[in-house]
Design an enzyme around this catalytic site. Structure first.
Site, PDB file in Angstrom:
ATOM      1  CD  GLN A  73     -10.994  -1.143   0.253  1.00 32.97           C
ATOM      2  OE1 GLN A  73     -11.610  -1.360   1.288  1.00 32.97           O
ATOM      3  NE2 GLN A  73      -9.674  -1.146   0.182  1.00 32.97           N
ATOM      4  CB  CYS A 103      -9.865  -7.229   4.510  1.00 37.43           C
ATOM      5  SG  CYS A 103     -10.785  -7.278   6.061  1.00 37.43           S
ATOM      6  CE  LYS A 147      -5.509   0.271   2.719  1.00 42.67           C
ATOM      7  NZ  LYS A 147      -5.792  -0.849   3.633  1.00 42.67           N
ATOM      8  CG  HIS A 175      -0.994  -2.625   5.801  1.00 49.34           C
ATOM      9  ND1 HIS A 175      -2.069  -3.129   6.493  1.00 49.34           N
ATOM     10  CD2 HIS A 175      -0.145  -2.161   6.745  1.00 49.34           C
ATOM     11  CE1 HIS A 175      -1.863  -2.982   7.793  1.00 49.34           C
ATOM     12  NE2 HIS A 175      -0.709  -2.399   7.974  1.00 49.34           N
ATOM     13  CG  ASN A 209      -1.615   1.595   5.120  1.00 49.04           C
ATOM     14  OD1 ASN A 209      -2.146   0.499   5.291  1.00 49.04           O
ATOM     15  ND2 ASN A 209      -1.894   2.627   5.882  1.00 49.04           N
ATOM     16  N   GLY A 210       0.991   1.994   6.895  1.00 50.74           N
ATOM     17  CA  GLY A 210       1.250   1.248   8.118  1.00 50.74           C
ATOM     18  C   GLY A 210       1.966   2.066   9.176  1.00 50.74           C
ATOM     19  N   GLY A 211       1.272   2.296  10.286  1.00 52.77           N
ATOM     20  CA  GLY A 211       1.913   2.851  11.475  1.00 52.77           C
ATOM     21  C   GLY A 211       2.333   4.303  11.395  1.00 52.77           C
TER      22      GLY A 211
END
Ligand SMILES: Cc1cc2nc3c(=O)[nH]c(=O)nc-3n(C[C@H](O)[C@H](O)[C@H](O)COP(=O)(O)O)c2cc1C
EC number: 1.3.1.-
Length: 317
Positions: A73, A103, A147, A175, A209-211
């Site tokens: 990445q 980010c 991403k 995300h 993506n997430g949790g």
């Protein structure tokens, strides 16, 4: 064929999310040994730093075959540096190149990178072109991915997804927390779903993506939102078993893994780099009796033999 080598397509892709300071070489070695995810990423690597001083990024670029498929990445905001950096990484044997556009770290945002790229469609296009040119000039067919994150507001989110769908890339990871939320709080799977279906319409793969806390949840999300896969981040720190059906190790397995991890960190970074083991140590010590006491003691160790002695003495009591 191209997808097959980088992104296994037989089943849903349940991968390990990139985490700066966490998913380094030793952690990926441990992860691959305990329960190998379908896909792993390096920590993010700054394109300007890599271009100007490649030797300083050596540790971040190291990997071995067991860690593959592995995506490298990159982060930054200058298309020329992305081009230069992609030229450096493309021949190294990674299975793909990923562009970080999500980010939330203020230092990254201040540099116009990471999450700052969300909605900057022209700049993203130039960055993608830079990477594509580098790939063409070196290996020719390395997959390229982005991403990023959802945008909380529906219309804007769809517009961002449309821009991503238009790019000449192979995969997008979304995300489901917006930039303000950073890394915690509720995950908006409706927004992920909305964006994912737009992006999938262009033939790309989409990961959510997430949790996500375990493999069962991961598979449920894939099914519920018609995703090609998901990435698991924080739930994998100190719990490499999260990718397996049975994600509760015995105490013996746990202690052996902690000692292994400590040894790999010391071997990789040398004695001065041993402290990077501590953040893993803290996360390994959760949810068992005596976890808190062990955590405190692990944070006082200075090398892996001390870790091993400590774990042996605890196991005997
Ligand atoms: C310590 C830490 C470092 C991270 N570093 C990166 C990174 O280098 N690149 C990236 O794309 N995301 C990074 N992330 C975000 C994760 O990849 C992931 O998107 C986020 O943690 C949400 O997933 P989770 O809820 O499963 O943790 C980082 C997250 C954490 C907690």
């Amino acid at each position: 064929m191209k997808y097959y080598t980088a992104y296994p397509r037989d089943n849903q892709i349940i991968g390990l999310a990139p985490m700066d300071g966490v998913t380094d070489y030793p952690a990926r070695q441990i992860q691959a040994k305990i329960a190998k995810p379908a896909l792993m990423y390096t920590e993010f690597i700054n394109v300007e730093g890599l271009t100007k001083k490649p030797q300083a990024q050596e540790n971040r670029l190291k990997f071995d075959q067991e860690q593959q498929p592995l995506i490298v990445q990159l982060w930054g905001n200058n298309p020329e540096y992305f081009y230069q950096a992609a030229k450096i990484v493309a021949p190294l044997g990674f299975n793909g190149i990923d562009i970080n556009a999500g980010c939330p770290n203020p230092r990254v945002l201040k540099r116009g990178a990471g999450g700052s790229l969300i909605g900057k469609n022209d700049l993203i296009q130039e960055i993608v072109n830079g990477c594509k040119n580098a790939i063409k000039e070196t290996k020719g067919n390395l997959p390229l991915s982005i991403k990023t994150r959802i945008i909380g507001e529906k219309e804007e989110n769809c517009r961002w997804a449309e821009a991503l769908a238009d790019l000449d890339i192979d995969l997008v990871c979304l995300h489901g927390r917006d930039l303000e939320q950073r890394l915690s709080g509720p995950v908006d799977w409706e927004r992920v779903n909305e964006g994912a279906q737009i992006i999938k319409g262009s033939g790309k793969l989409v990961l959510g993506n997430g949790g996500i806390k375990n493999r069962t949840q991961a598979l449920e999300k894939c099914k519920q939102y018609n995703l090609d896969g998901v990435l698991i981040g924080q739930a994998a720190i100190g719990n490499p078993w999260v990718f397996s059906q049975n994600d509760t190790p015995t105490k013996k397995e746990l202690f052996k893994t902690i000692a292994d991890h400590a040894r790999k960190v010391e071997e990789f970074y040398g004695p001065r780099g041993f402290k990077s083991f501590y953040k893993h140590a803290v996360c390994y010590c959760r949810n068992f009796s005596g976890a808190k006491e062990l955590r405190i003691k692990l944070l006082q160790t200075k090398n892996w033999p001390q870790v091993e002695n400590l774990l042996n003495s605890v196991a005997l009591t």
